[in-house]
Design a protein around this motif. Structure first.
Motif, PDB file in Angstrom:
ATOM      1  N   ALA A 190       0.814  -1.217   0.000  1.00 55.86           N
ATOM      2  CA  ALA A 190       0.000   0.000   0.000  1.00 55.86           C
ATOM      3  C   ALA A 190       0.844   1.262   0.000  1.00 55.86           C
ATOM      4  O   ALA A 190       0.369   2.325  -0.397  1.00 55.86           O
ATOM      5  N   SER A 191       2.097   1.176   0.440  1.00 60.60           N
ATOM      6  CA  SER A 191       2.950   2.371   0.495  1.00 60.60           C
ATOM      7  C   SER A 191       4.409   1.946   0.560  1.00 60.60           C
ATOM      8  O   SER A 191       4.725   0.834   1.002  1.00 60.60           O
ATOM      9  N   ARG A 192       5.266   2.840   0.102  1.00 62.66           N
ATOM     10  CA  ARG A 192       6.711   2.636   0.194  1.00 62.66           C
ATOM     11  C   ARG A 192       7.379   3.976   0.491  1.00 62.66           C
ATOM     12  O   ARG A 192       6.962   5.016  -0.038  1.00 62.66           O
ATOM     13  N   SER A 193       8.406   3.962   1.326  1.00 65.60           N
ATOM     14  CA  SER A 193       9.217   5.160   1.545  1.00 65.60           C
ATOM     15  C   SER A 193      10.631   4.733   1.912  1.00 65.60           C
ATOM     16  O   SER A 193      10.875   3.577   2.293  1.00 65.60           O
ATOM     17  N   LEU A 194      11.550   5.671   1.780  1.00 64.94           N
ATOM     18  CA  LEU A 194      12.938   5.433   2.168  1.00 64.94           C
ATOM     19  C   LEU A 194      13.285   6.482   3.214  1.00 64.94           C
ATOM     20  O   LEU A 194      13.371   7.674   2.914  1.00 64.94           O
ATOM     21  N   ASN A 195      13.438   6.041   4.459  1.00 63.92           N
ATOM     22  CA  ASN A 195      13.651   6.947   5.582  1.00 63.92           C
ATOM     23  C   ASN A 195      15.128   6.992   5.962  1.00 63.92           C
ATOM     24  O   ASN A 195      15.754   5.949   6.181  1.00 63.92           O
ATOM     25  N   THR A 196      15.659   8.211   6.070  1.00 60.64           N
ATOM     26  CA  THR A 196      17.068   8.379   6.415  1.00 60.64           C
ATOM     27  C   THR A 196      17.255   9.739   7.068  1.00 60.64           C
ATOM     28  O   THR A 196      16.299  10.505   7.219  1.00 60.64           O
ATOM     29  N   GLY A 197      18.482  10.013   7.511  1.00 58.78           N
ATOM     30  CA  GLY A 197      18.779  11.328   8.058  1.00 58.78           C
ATOM     31  C   GLY A 197      18.860  11.334   9.576  1.00 58.78           C
ATOM     32  O   GLY A 197      18.582  10.329  10.253  1.00 58.78           O
ATOM     33  N   PRO A 198      19.219  12.493  10.152  1.00 54.46           N
ATOM     34  CA  PRO A 198      19.414  12.579  11.600  1.00 54.46           C
ATOM     35  C   PRO A 198      18.135  12.353  12.397  1.00 54.46           C
ATOM     36  O   PRO A 198      18.185  11.854  13.523  1.00 54.46           O
ATOM     37  N   GLU A 199      16.984  12.724  11.824  1.00 56.72           N
ATOM     38  CA  GLU A 199      15.729  12.515  12.553  1.00 56.72           C
ATOM     39  C   GLU A 199      15.444  11.022  12.711  1.00 56.72           C
ATOM     40  O   GLU A 199      15.031  10.561  13.784  1.00 56.72           O
ATOM     41  N   GLN A 200      15.683  10.256  11.650  1.00 53.49           N
ATOM     42  CA  GLN A 200      15.472   8.814  11.731  1.00 53.49           C
ATOM     43  C   GLN A 200      16.459   8.186  12.705  1.00 53.49           C
ATOM     44  O   GLN A 200      16.117   7.243  13.434  1.00 53.49           O
ATOM     45  N   ALA A 201      17.682   8.706  12.750  1.00 55.57           N
ATOM     46  CA  ALA A 201      18.681   8.193  13.690  1.00 55.57           C
ATOM     47  C   ALA A 201      18.235   8.413  15.125  1.00 55.57           C
ATOM     48  O   ALA A 201      18.387   7.534  15.986  1.00 55.57           O
ATOM     49  N   ARG A 202      17.672   9.594  15.419  1.00 53.05           N
ATOM     50  CA  ARG A 202      17.167   9.865  16.768  1.00 53.05           C
ATOM     51  C   ARG A 202      15.984   8.975  17.108  1.00 53.05           C
ATOM     52  O   ARG A 202      15.858   8.474  18.230  1.00 53.05           O
ATOM     53  N   LEU A 203      15.101   8.790  16.133  1.00 52.99           N
ATOM     54  CA  LEU A 203      13.911   7.980  16.376  1.00 52.99           C
ATOM     55  C   LEU A 203      14.277   6.545  16.695  1.00 52.99           C
ATOM     56  O   LEU A 203      13.737   5.940  17.625  1.00 52.99           O
ATOM     57  N   ASP A 204      15.200   5.963  15.926  1.00 50.05           N
ATOM     58  CA  ASP A 204      15.508   4.536  16.033  1.00 50.05           C
ATOM     59  C   ASP A 204      16.678   4.226  16.963  1.00 50.05           C
ATOM     60  O   ASP A 204      16.900   3.054  17.288  1.00 50.05           O
ATOM     61  N   ALA A 205      17.454   5.272  17.348  1.00 49.34           N
ATOM     62  CA  ALA A 205      18.699   5.057  18.088  1.00 49.34           C
ATOM     63  C   ALA A 205      19.623   4.119  17.310  1.00 49.34           C
ATOM     64  O   ALA A 205      20.280   3.239  17.887  1.00 49.34           O
ATOM     65  N   PRO A 207      22.706   4.521  14.375  1.00 50.50           N
ATOM     66  CA  PRO A 207      23.531   5.510  13.676  1.00 50.50           C
ATOM     67  C   PRO A 207      23.338   5.456  12.156  1.00 50.50           C
ATOM     68  O   PRO A 207      23.357   4.388  11.558  1.00 50.50           O
ATOM     69  N   ASP A 208      23.132   6.610  11.547  1.00 51.98           N
ATOM     70  CA  ASP A 208      23.102   6.769  10.091  1.00 51.98           C
ATOM     71  C   ASP A 208      22.220   5.727   9.414  1.00 51.98           C
ATOM     72  O   ASP A 208      22.656   5.019   8.494  1.00 51.98           O
ATOM     73  N   PRO A 209      20.941   5.618   9.796  1.00 56.75           N
ATOM     74  CA  PRO A 209      20.101   4.567   9.206  1.00 56.75           C
ATOM     75  C   PRO A 209      19.575   4.949   7.823  1.00 56.75           C
ATOM     76  O   PRO A 209      19.340   6.119   7.509  1.00 56.75           O
ATOM     77  N   THR A 210      19.396   3.941   6.998  1.00 59.74           N
ATOM     78  CA  THR A 210      18.625   4.059   5.758  1.00 59.74           C
ATOM     79  C   THR A 210      17.630   2.901   5.783  1.00 59.74           C
ATOM     80  O   THR A 210      18.029   1.741   5.742  1.00 59.74           O
ATOM     81  N   VAL A 211      16.354   3.238   5.883  1.00 60.89           N
ATOM     82  CA  VAL A 211      15.337   2.234   6.142  1.00 60.89           C
ATOM     83  C   VAL A 211      14.308   2.214   5.018  1.00 60.89           C
ATOM     84  O   VAL A 211      13.660   3.225   4.746  1.00 60.89           O
ATOM     85  N   GLU A 212      14.174   1.063   4.370  1.00 59.06           N
ATOM     86  CA  GLU A 212      13.072   0.859   3.431  1.00 59.06           C
ATOM     87  C   GLU A 212      11.826   0.512   4.255  1.00 59.06           C
ATOM     88  O   GLU A 212      11.803  -0.485   4.963  1.00 59.06           O
ATOM     89  N   VAL A 213      10.794   1.357   4.156  1.00 62.23           N
ATOM     90  CA  VAL A 213       9.547   1.125   4.878  1.00 62.23           C
ATOM     91  C   VAL A 213       8.465   0.769   3.867  1.00 62.23           C
ATOM     92  O   VAL A 213       8.153   1.554   2.973  1.00 62.23           O
ATOM     93  N   THR A 214       7.899  -0.427   4.004  1.00 62.02           N
ATOM     94  CA  THR A 214       6.890  -0.905   3.073  1.00 62.02           C
ATOM     95  C   THR A 214       5.615  -1.223   3.833  1.00 62.02           C
ATOM     96  O   THR A 214       5.614  -2.077   4.725  1.00 62.02           O
ATOM     97  N   GLY A 215       4.538  -0.503   3.514  1.00 63.23           N
ATOM     98  CA  GLY A 215       3.256  -0.763   4.150  1.00 63.23           C
ATOM     99  C   GLY A 215       2.485  -1.834   3.403  1.00 63.23           C
ATOM    100  O   GLY A 215       2.355  -1.784   2.179  1.00 63.23           O
ATOM    101  N   LEU A 216       1.968  -2.809   4.133  1.00 65.24           N
ATOM    102  CA  LEU A 216       1.171  -3.892   3.566  1.00 65.24           C
ATOM    103  C   LEU A 216      -0.244  -3.784   4.111  1.00 65.24           C
ATOM    104  O   LEU A 216      -0.459  -3.812   5.328  1.00 65.24           O
ATOM    105  N   GLY A 217      -1.221  -3.658   3.225  1.00 65.93           N
ATOM    106  CA  GLY A 217      -2.588  -3.437   3.651  1.00 65.93           C
ATOM    107  C   GLY A 217      -3.486  -4.631   3.419  1.00 65.93           C
ATOM    108  O   GLY A 217      -3.132  -5.601   2.741  1.00 65.93           O
ATOM    109  N   PHE A 218      -4.689  -4.526   3.995  1.00 62.83           N
ATOM    110  CA  PHE A 218      -5.724  -5.546   3.878  1.00 62.83           C
ATOM    111  C   PHE A 218      -6.846  -5.014   2.985  1.00 62.83           C
ATOM    112  O   PHE A 218      -6.917  -3.816   2.703  1.00 62.83           O
ATOM    113  N   PRO A 219      -7.765  -5.875   2.546  1.00 61.34           N
ATOM    114  CA  PRO A 219      -8.753  -5.452   1.548  1.00 61.34           C
ATOM    115  C   PRO A 219      -9.594  -4.245   1.936  1.00 61.34           C
ATOM    116  O   PRO A 219      -9.921  -3.420   1.084  1.00 61.34           O
TER     117      PRO A 219
END
Length: 311
Positions: A190-205, A207-219
């Protein structure tokens, strides 16, 4: 065209294994606004549970269960890229109020550094805060920008800022492999994004993350949904050794169309069956417990007609 509904209908509930469900439920009620829910029939529960404490937040269900025999406690500060990592995201209408209420209760531990984090527009523009409940399960508070709030969350709650469960996010090693598994059950991207940067690093604790975020939905498009978190890079990802009674052995309880849909999923993923077979239930129901490609537990279930109301 058969007109049959899709195999996977909805994420019926999320099941957290707890060493002390009653004590943990008090935290969820007092700090996070959950309320008591009707207990499911014993035949609708996978495995041998010593105790079940059902909770509700808005329209979504969360069950806290004690396994018999008990398993291992949550294994410390598991990072977001670990195959063990799985969190529940709680939508809040007011992040400051939600964080203040959480902060007034002891026992939890932060994951995010420096408090709630506003992510850039490229990462959704949400404000988020990750933490661990008193037994170690990761959780996330999530607030949408006022002008970008999904329709399902454009409301207020009489009991405070906590509105409901938006999704359960699981860490995966390969996005494509996990998408293929969940699509075979009937979920869809249902959705895709690529999350990175200092804000993502603070959120996840992390260092220097690059995260593929893929949303999977139901009908029906209603929450909760499933999110895949794939951290890019050469990161330590030891194989999951979770036993089904360990505190970290969270389950996604997916309501399936019928027993045939459960049997088809079991045949397609025979090597991932925890029980080794599909378990029929009285009244025409069925259930099966699978491990996804990264070891996360997926409980496929078919409700009897009398129990088929949306939880």
């Amino acid at each position: 065209m058969t007109g049959r509904p899709p195999a996977a209908l909805r994420l019926a509930r999320i099941v957290l294994v707890a060493a002390d469900p009653d004590c943990l439920a008090s935290f969820y009620r007092e700090a996070l606004g959950f309320t008591a829910a009707e207990a499911p029939p014993a035949s609708d529960l996978p495995g041998a549970w010593a105790q079940v404490v059902p909770l509700r937040l808005g329209d979504q269900r969360l069950d806290l269960v004690a396994a018999s025999p008990p398993g291992r406690p949550y294994p410390g500060d598991v990072p977001g890229f670990s195959p063990l990592f799985q969190h529940c995201a709680i939508i809040v209408s007011d992040m400051a109020a939600a964080h203040a209420r959480l902060s007034a209760h002891p026992g939890w531990r932060p994951i995010s550094t420096g408090g709630p984090v506003r992510l850039p527009e490229t990462s959704g523009g949400v404000t988020a805060f990750k933490f661990r409940d008193p037994e170690g399960h990761p959780l996330e508070l999530l607030a949408f920008p006022p002008d970008a709030t999904p329709a399902a969350w454009r409301r207020t709650a009489p009991g405070g800022p906590f509105l409901g469960l938006d999704h359960s996010a699981i860490s995966v090693a390969e996005t494509a492999r996990s998408v293929a598994f969940y699509e075979s059950l009937g979920l869809r991207v249902a959705s895709r994004s690529l999350n990175t940067g200092p804000e993502q690093a603070r959120l996840d604790a992390v260092p220097d993350p690059t995260v593929e975020v893929t949303g999977l939905g139901f009908p029906d498009g209603r929450p909760p949904h499933v999110e895949l978190l794939c951290y890019r890079g050469d990161l330590p990802r030891p194989a999951s050794d979770l036993a089904v009674n360990d505190v970290a052995a969270t389950r996604l309880a997916i309501a399936m169309r019928d027993a045939d849909a459960v049997a088809t999923a079991c045949a397609a993923h025979a090597g991932r069956l925890v029980s080794g077979r599909t378990v029929p239930r009285s009244g025409g129901g069925a259930e099966a417990l699978l491990r996804d490609p990264d070891g996360h537990l997926v409980w496929l279930t078919v409700n009897r007609p009398a129990d088929d109301a949306r939880p």
